[in-house]
Design an enzyme around this catalytic site. Structure first.
Site: not given
Ligand SMILES: NC(=O)C1=CN([C@@H]2O[C@H](COP(=O)(O)OP(=O)(O)OC[C@H]3O[C@@H](n4cnc5c(N)ncnc54)[C@H](OP(=O)(O)O)[C@@H]3O)[C@@H](O)[C@H]2O)C=CC1
Ligand SMILES: O=C(CO)[C@H](O)[C@H](O)COP(=O)(O)O
Length: 478
Positions: A130, A184, A187-188, A191
């Site tokens: 997070s 986690k 946590h969300n 949140e």
């Molecule tokens: N954004 C946030 O604030 C937070 C996110 N997370 C979690 O972290 C993870 C990554 O989040 P985020 O960085 O936002 O990116 P996304 O959730 O938008 O995912 C995009 C990534 O996933 C890849 N991808 C999607 N489908 C496939 C597939 N079928 N095979 C291989 N790769 C694939 C994409 O590759 P390509 O570029 O080729 O499309 C890209 O690298 C998620 O699980 C999210 O829930 C956790 C904490 C905070």
């Molecule tokens: O894990 C997170 C923060 O801790 C991500 O930002 C998550 O996407 C937040 O949840 P939602 O998109 O459902 O508001």
């Protein structure tokens, strides 16, 4: 020194890219890979100077560039994409290697994957991360599950890149298999509750004071110097103070009032229902997002009932602001108390032995729900690891008691004015429900026995009983 990378990251969108940079900036040689090579190339082009990156165009190149035992962080979309990446990785790995899923996976998926990969001799480490985009780069809160053995290798790296509070890393081994993703998820959920409470406080201040978003931003800024000090209160002031450059209006007034969700709040509520834990604040927050998204129903209701709101009578501006602050603080205590109850229930159900004080310690920094009072949560669980509810720990009980009159005034004012405050009011009801001498649940038991012979227990004798409701109304031992 070997040219092989010490750790790899596959999935280089906002989170994966910044985690990889964080590792590289901390001196680790990082293998990087993404399904589409463009993201990998951009990372190396833009940030290659920050440390040692080893780009891999194919998954096989990527894995081949890793030192043994290999450690691969997967940071892709949760669900099918995570399974697709795991399926691609497994044939390329060998016993003792580690796959770290750092995305927001459902803990049940993590348990399934961990069990399956154990059969291949691989460690599957479901890890909560997070902190958002900035936290991933500068120091997130990291919640690894999986085997203690995998933590011996991964722990030092994760602790190095995690946020630090008073020199303590915001990372600790949470427990085996899905424990990391479970905490986690909760946590969300917290949140969600925290944000809903903040939104309700804002709505009430706006209605009660007729204040502008910028003026309310100042109130939040002041609140952030006291008990409520937290990342979410801090960024609330930023968001409320922001002016839309296209219209010159307050940013909150030009954003569509429909809150989205990616699933972790919903999973939290589903899991709490399964475990029988009343996380009412989190549930109301999740449903409030759902309600906001039902645009057609909302339009129909506006049409049928009108949108009139009564004026909140504010006689003393400072008192009203203080009432809302206290109501927010008391409700926030409820949200965290419910979240920690949920974690305890999950820990017992799955045999994870999660240390709630230790968890509060690693949520003090890096994560989205970081807040000043997490130090107090840590102290409360350190003093009494079997605490029945966080709300009854002396520090939090005092906070709640101090807030009760304000809490009631705020909930009553919201109800009278017609301002929805589901999280404030459900938190107050939870408090009143917990401390009630008698609950009307006795009547529910009577009704259940009446229509379904479900039996009931008595206050004065042991055993289960049933009344012959359709007959002579005699009571029998069931
Ligand atoms: N954004 C946030 O604030 C937070 C996110 N997370 C979690 O972290 C993870 C990554 O989040 P985020 O960085 O936002 O990116 P996304 O959730 O938008 O995912 C995009 C990534 O996933 C890849 N991808 C999607 N489908 C496939 C597939 N079928 N095979 C291989 N790769 C694939 C994409 O590759 P390509 O570029 O080729 O499309 C890209 O690298 C998620 O699980 C999210 O829930 C956790 C904490 C905070
Ligand atoms: O894990 C997170 C923060 O801790 C991500 O930002 C998550 O996407 C937040 O949840 P939602 O998109 O459902 O508001």
């Amino acid at each position: 020194m070997s040219d092989l990378a010490q750790i790899g990251v596959t999935g280089l969108a906002v989170m994966g890219r910044n985690l990889a940079r964080n590792l590289a900036r901390n001196g680790y040689a990082v293998a990087v890979h993404n399904r589409s090579y463009e993201r990998t190339r951009r990372l190396v082009d833009e940030f290659g100077h920050e440390g040692t990156f080893v780009p891999g165009e194919s998954m096989a190149d990527f894995v081949a560039s890793l030192a043994r035992p290999r450690a691969v962080i997967v940071m892709v979309k949760a669900g099918a994409p995570t399974d697709a990446v795991i399926d691609e990785l497994v044939p390329l790995l060998e016993a003792g290697d580690m796959i770290v899923d750092a995305g927001n996976a459902h803990f049940a998926d993590t348990r399934r994957r961990e069990q399956k990969l154990r059969g291949h001799g691989l460690h599957f480490v479901g890890t909560g991360v997070s902190g958002g985009e900035e936290g991933a780069l500068l120091g997130p809160s990291i919640m690894p599950g999986g085997s203690p053995e995998s933590y011996r290798t991964l722990g030092p790296m994760f602790e190095k890149i995690a946020a630090k509070v008073d020199g303590t890393p915001c990372c600790a081994h949470i427990g085996p298999d899905g424990a990391g993703h479970f905490v986690k998820m909760v946590h969300n959920g917290i949140e969600y509750a925290d944000m809903q409470l903040i939104a309700e406080a804002y709505d009430l201040l706006r209605a009660g004071l007729g204040a502008t978003p910028a003026e309310i931003a100042d109130i939040f800024r002041t609140w952030n110097t006291g008990d409520l000090e937290s990342f979410l209160i801090e960024i609330t002031a930023d968001v409320l103070g922001h002016v839309d450059s296209a219209t010159g209006k307050g940013f909150v007034d030009i954003v569509l009032d429909q809150a989205e969700q990616k699933g972790t709040g919903r999973w939290t509520v589903q899991s709490a229902l399964d475990l029988g834990v009343p996380i009412t604040g989190i549930a109301e927050a999740t449903f409030a997002r759902s309600l906001s998204g039902h645009a057609d129903q909302r339009a129909a209701a506006r049409e049928a009932f009108g949108t009139d709101r009564a004026q909140i009578e504010v006689k003393d501006r400072d008192q009203f602001v203080e009432d809302v602050r206290r109501a927010l603080y008391a409700s926030k205590i409820v949200a965290y108390a419910q979240g920690f109850d949920h974690i305890q229930a999950g820990s017992e159900e799955f045999g994870w032995s999660i240390d709630r004080g230790g968890l509060a310690t690693i949520w003090r920094g890096g994560c989205i729900i970081r807040a000043r009072f997490l130090d107090r949560i840590r102290e409360a669980y350190d003093e009494n690891p079997t605490l029945k509810s966080l709300m009854v720990a002396p520090y939090f009980a005092a906070g709640v008691n101090d807030g009760v009159p304000s809490w009631r005034r705020v909930v009553a004012a919201a109800a009278e004015a017609g301002i929805p405050a589901p999280a404030f009011s459900s938190s107050l009801s939870y408090f009143d429900g917990l401390r009630a001498e008698r609950l009307p649940a006795s009547l529910i038991q009577g009704l259940r026995d009446n229509f379904g012979a479900h039996t009931y227990r008595r206050t004065d004798r042991d055993g289960a009983f049933h009344v012959e409701w359709a007959g002579d109304k005699q009571e029998h031992h069931a």
